[in-house]
Each structure stands twice: as C-alpha cells, then as structure tokens.
Design an enzyme around this catalytic site. Structure first.
Site, PDB file in Angstrom:
ATOM      1  N   TYR A 178      -2.503  -1.361  10.344  1.00 39.18           N
ATOM      2  CA  TYR A 178      -2.410  -1.494   8.889  1.00 39.18           C
ATOM      3  C   TYR A 178      -1.087  -0.921   8.391  1.00 39.18           C
ATOM      4  O   TYR A 178      -0.373  -1.560   7.616  1.00 39.18           O
ATOM      5  CB  TYR A 178      -3.595  -0.759   8.260  1.00 39.18           C
ATOM      6  N   SER A 192       0.865  -1.189   0.000  1.00 33.98           N
ATOM      7  CA  SER A 192       0.000   0.000   0.000  1.00 33.98           C
ATOM      8  C   SER A 192       0.894   1.230   0.000  1.00 33.98           C
ATOM      9  O   SER A 192       2.058   1.150   0.427  1.00 33.98           O
ATOM     10  CB  SER A 192      -0.845   0.011   1.278  1.00 33.98           C
TER      11      SER A 192
HETATM   12  P1  NAI Z   1     -11.036  -6.376  -0.511  1.00 32.06           P
HETATM   13  O1  NAI Z   1     -11.605  -6.232   0.844  1.00 32.06           O
HETATM   14  O2  NAI Z   1     -11.944  -6.551  -1.657  1.00 32.06           O
HETATM   15  O3  NAI Z   1      -9.998  -7.583  -0.565  1.00 32.06           O
HETATM   16  C1  NAI Z   1      -9.371  -8.148   0.546  1.00 32.06           C
HETATM   17  C2  NAI Z   1      -9.483  -9.644   0.383  1.00 32.06           C
HETATM   18  O4  NAI Z   1      -8.743 -10.286   1.432  1.00 32.06           O
HETATM   19  C3  NAI Z   1     -10.942 -10.116   0.497  1.00 32.06           C
HETATM   20  O5  NAI Z   1     -11.235 -11.003  -0.562  1.00 32.06           O
HETATM   21  C4  NAI Z   1     -10.973 -10.840   1.831  1.00 32.06           C
HETATM   22  O6  NAI Z   1     -11.893 -11.916   1.871  1.00 32.06           O
HETATM   23  C5  NAI Z   1      -9.534 -11.349   1.900  1.00 32.06           C
HETATM   24  N1  NAI Z   1      -9.162 -11.682   3.273  1.00 32.06           N
HETATM   25  C6  NAI Z   1      -9.297 -10.927   4.386  1.00 32.06           C
HETATM   26  N2  NAI Z   1      -8.880 -11.620   5.456  1.00 32.06           N
HETATM   27  C7  NAI Z   1      -8.466 -12.841   5.006  1.00 32.06           C
HETATM   28  C8  NAI Z   1      -7.941 -13.986   5.620  1.00 32.06           C
HETATM   29  N3  NAI Z   1      -7.761 -14.041   6.956  1.00 32.06           N
HETATM   30  N4  NAI Z   1      -7.632 -15.060   4.857  1.00 32.06           N
HETATM   31  C9  NAI Z   1      -7.821 -15.032   3.512  1.00 32.06           C
HETATM   32  N5  NAI Z   1      -8.327 -13.953   2.868  1.00 32.06           N
HETATM   33  C10 NAI Z   1      -8.645 -12.885   3.618  1.00 32.06           C
HETATM   34  O7  NAI Z   1     -10.093  -5.108  -0.728  1.00 32.06           O
HETATM   35  P2  NAI Z   1      -8.930  -4.833  -1.775  1.00 32.06           P
HETATM   36  O8  NAI Z   1      -8.844  -3.385  -1.910  1.00 32.06           O
HETATM   37  O9  NAI Z   1      -9.091  -5.654  -2.978  1.00 32.06           O
HETATM   38  O10 NAI Z   1      -7.633  -5.316  -0.969  1.00 32.06           O
HETATM   39  C11 NAI Z   1      -6.654  -6.183  -1.500  1.00 32.06           C
HETATM   40  C12 NAI Z   1      -5.286  -5.787  -0.981  1.00 32.06           C
HETATM   41  O11 NAI Z   1      -4.966  -4.506  -1.518  1.00 32.06           O
HETATM   42  C13 NAI Z   1      -5.187  -5.684   0.537  1.00 32.06           C
HETATM   43  O12 NAI Z   1      -3.984  -6.246   0.985  1.00 32.06           O
HETATM   44  C14 NAI Z   1      -5.189  -4.175   0.759  1.00 32.06           C
HETATM   45  O13 NAI Z   1      -4.509  -3.821   1.933  1.00 32.06           O
HETATM   46  C15 NAI Z   1      -4.466  -3.703  -0.476  1.00 32.06           C
HETATM   47  N6  NAI Z   1      -4.680  -2.281  -0.780  1.00 32.06           N
HETATM   48  C16 NAI Z   1      -5.905  -1.817  -1.169  1.00 32.06           C
HETATM   49  C17 NAI Z   1      -6.085  -0.473  -1.430  1.00 32.06           C
HETATM   50  C18 NAI Z   1      -7.386   0.099  -1.847  1.00 32.06           C
HETATM   51  O14 NAI Z   1      -7.514   1.343  -1.900  1.00 32.06           O
HETATM   52  N7  NAI Z   1      -8.397  -0.692  -2.188  1.00 32.06           N
HETATM   53  C19 NAI Z   1      -4.979   0.483  -1.294  1.00 32.06           C
HETATM   54  C20 NAI Z   1      -3.738  -0.119  -0.884  1.00 32.06           C
HETATM   55  C21 NAI Z   1      -3.610  -1.433  -0.649  1.00 32.06           C
END
Ligand code: NAI
Length: 269
Positions: A165, A152
C-alpha cells in the site's frame, strides 16, 4: 464551485466511501457522473440515487446525467471500456478521479508475490492506465481536463505491515508530479489529495470499535477521524476552476496527521 457545472467526471471505486462521497459532491456541483464499481451494482445504484437526489431534489428528469459502469481497474480492457463508455455516453471526459484502492496487512518478509502485484495493479497501475486513457482522449481533442488521484498520508509516512500500500501511494505521488509536468502546457492539471484516517469501509476494523477508534484518534492532532465528505470537498476544489493554477500538488486532508504529532509536547532538546 466555479467551472464544474456540465463537466463530465469518471470516478473509480465510487460505490462506497470516499469515491461515493466524491460522486455525490460532483453531481451537486452540476457534473455528469460516471460511477465505476467493481462488485456491487446495488451500492453503485445507491450512489447514483443519492447523487441525483442531492443534485436535483429528484431522481427522474434530473439535469445531471449519470452512468453506472462495472469494471475492475486491475484489468486494462475494463479500463479502456470505462473511459470509452463515459465518452460515448456523455460526449467527452473532463475529470478523472482515481479513487479505487485496496490495502492488506502483512509482515513485509511474508508478502506473497501475487498479493504484492494485486495491490500495485489496483492502486498504482490501475490509476496510471485510467490516466493514460483519459489523457489520450484529451490530447486527441486538444481539450483541457483534470485528473485527481486519491493518495494517502502514506505517500510520505512509512507504514510497516502495509508495504504494498505504501509503495503504491508513494508511486502515486511521483505519477501525479510527472504527469502534471508533462501535460501542463496542454491545459491538463494533475493533482492528488492525501486523506488521513477517514471513516469508510476500508477502516471497518476500527470504525465500528469505539476503543480502537479512540486509539486512532489519539494520534491525530485534530483528535478525530475525517469524513468522506471532507475528502470530497477538497476534490471538488481541485477539480474546479478555483484551482486553475494548481497542478502537480498533493493536498493533505488529514487533521494534522502529517505534522509529526509526537512533537506536540517538548520531549527532546
Ligand atoms: P472503500 O473500501 O470504501 O473504497 C475503495 C473502493 O475501491 C471500493 O468501492 C472498492 O469496491 C473499489 N475497488 C477496489 N478494488 C477495485 C478494483 N479492482 N476495481 C475497481 N474498484 C475497486 O475505502 P475508501 O476509504 O473510500 O478508499 C478510497 C480511496 O481512499 C482508496 O484509494 C484509499 O487508499 C484511499 N484512502 C483512504 C483512507 C481512509 O482512511 N479511509 C486514507 C487514505 C487514503
């Protein structure tokens, strides 16, 4: 992209957002995809269906293989199962995408120990354990491979109220560099992407609210949030042979968010 067809990829947290877009993009590039999900098998099935549809124009008899694996990356036994099931099904594992992540908002002096541990155990410890199991496999077969961590912009920008985070992503930067250095001579590349504000479910609080979204976008030099597909494109590049000489790097995919936007106009001498 060069060198992706026929490779076997495991993507954690691939049932939504950036992880889903990565699974779809890698399938389009010809990779076999292991789709990890924690809760929603239905969402994971959607990911699989869209990926195979886009890769082959049909779901049945698609040349790209896919696999759904339930698993919580905060649990070591689940991670071992994720990696082993991928290897047993596809024959090997070449590409690991550490995408699963969570965030919670809380003043730092009020963060409960259990909540701090929970965020770190998913975002950082989970990513490490997935990397460890993948590297174990690659080293045992003397095989090259690549790991991409979804970090991130907050790996370098401090984020008040999101201490757990920020720490997890800061740790991820060091993990990326340390693993890259340790395994460079074995042909294992380790990189990260650092998304800026991206339209995904993790940001539902502002994504669905035009006023809040406008505030978020006012801080971004390119004046818009990013898309999950834009993150996936950067991941596909880093996973491909186009990036064969790149390791230990974090690629910021953030519309200029890390460029100190407050300096757009001269306000200091
Ligand atoms: P999202 O909430 O759609 O995706 C996160 C995913 O991680 C979900 O599918 C969730 O089920 C899964 N997850 C959570 N806990 C888990 C666990 N214990 N075991 C297995 N899976 C688990 O959100 P997004 O944005 O797609 O996030 C994906 C990555 O991108 C994350 O690491 C987030 O920190 C990172 N990110 C996102 C940003 C944004 O603005 N959307 C910005 C910077 C980083």
């Amino acid at each position: 992209m060069k060198g992706l067809a026929g490779k076997n990829a495991l993507i954690t947290g691939a049932s939504s957002g950036i992880g889903q877009a990565i699974a779809i993009r890698l399938a389009q590039e010809g990779c076999n995809i292991a789709i990890n999900y924690r809760k929603s098998a239905e969402e994971a099935e959607d990911t699989e269906e869209i990926a195979l549809q886009k890769a082959c124009g049909q779901v049945d008899e698609c040349g790209v293989k896919s696999l759904l694996i339930q698993g919580d990356v905060s649990k070591e036994e689940d991670i071992i199962n994720l990696v082993n099931t991928t290897i047993d099904t596809f024959g090997s594992l070449d590409i690991l995408i550490n995408n699963a992540g969570v965030q919670t908002e809380c003043p730092s002096h009020e963060i409960a120990t259990e909540e701090f541990d929970r965020v770190l155990s998913i975002n950082l410890r989970g990513a490490f354990l997935c990397a460890r199991e993948t590297i174990k496999h690659l080293v045992s077969r003397n095989q090259p491979g690549t790991i991409i961590n979804i970090s991130s912009v907050h790996e370098i920008i401090p984020r008040p109220l999101y201490l757990s985070y920020s720490i997890s992503k800061g740790g991820m930067e060091n993990m990326t560099k340390t693993l890259a250095l340790e395994y460079a001579n074995r042909g294992i590349r380790v990189n990260a992407i650092a998304p800026g504000a991206t339209v995904t479910p993790i940001n539902e609080e502002w994504v669905e609210d035009p006023q809040k979204k406008a505030v978020v976008e006012s801080h971004i030099p390119m004046a818009r949030a990013g898309t999950a597909e834009e993150m996936a494109a950067a991941v596909a590049f880093l996973a491909s042979e186009e990036a064969a000489y790149i390791t230990g790097q974090t690629l910021f995919v953030d519309g200029g968010l890390t460029l100190y936007a407050d300096f757009r106009e001269a306000w200091s001498a």
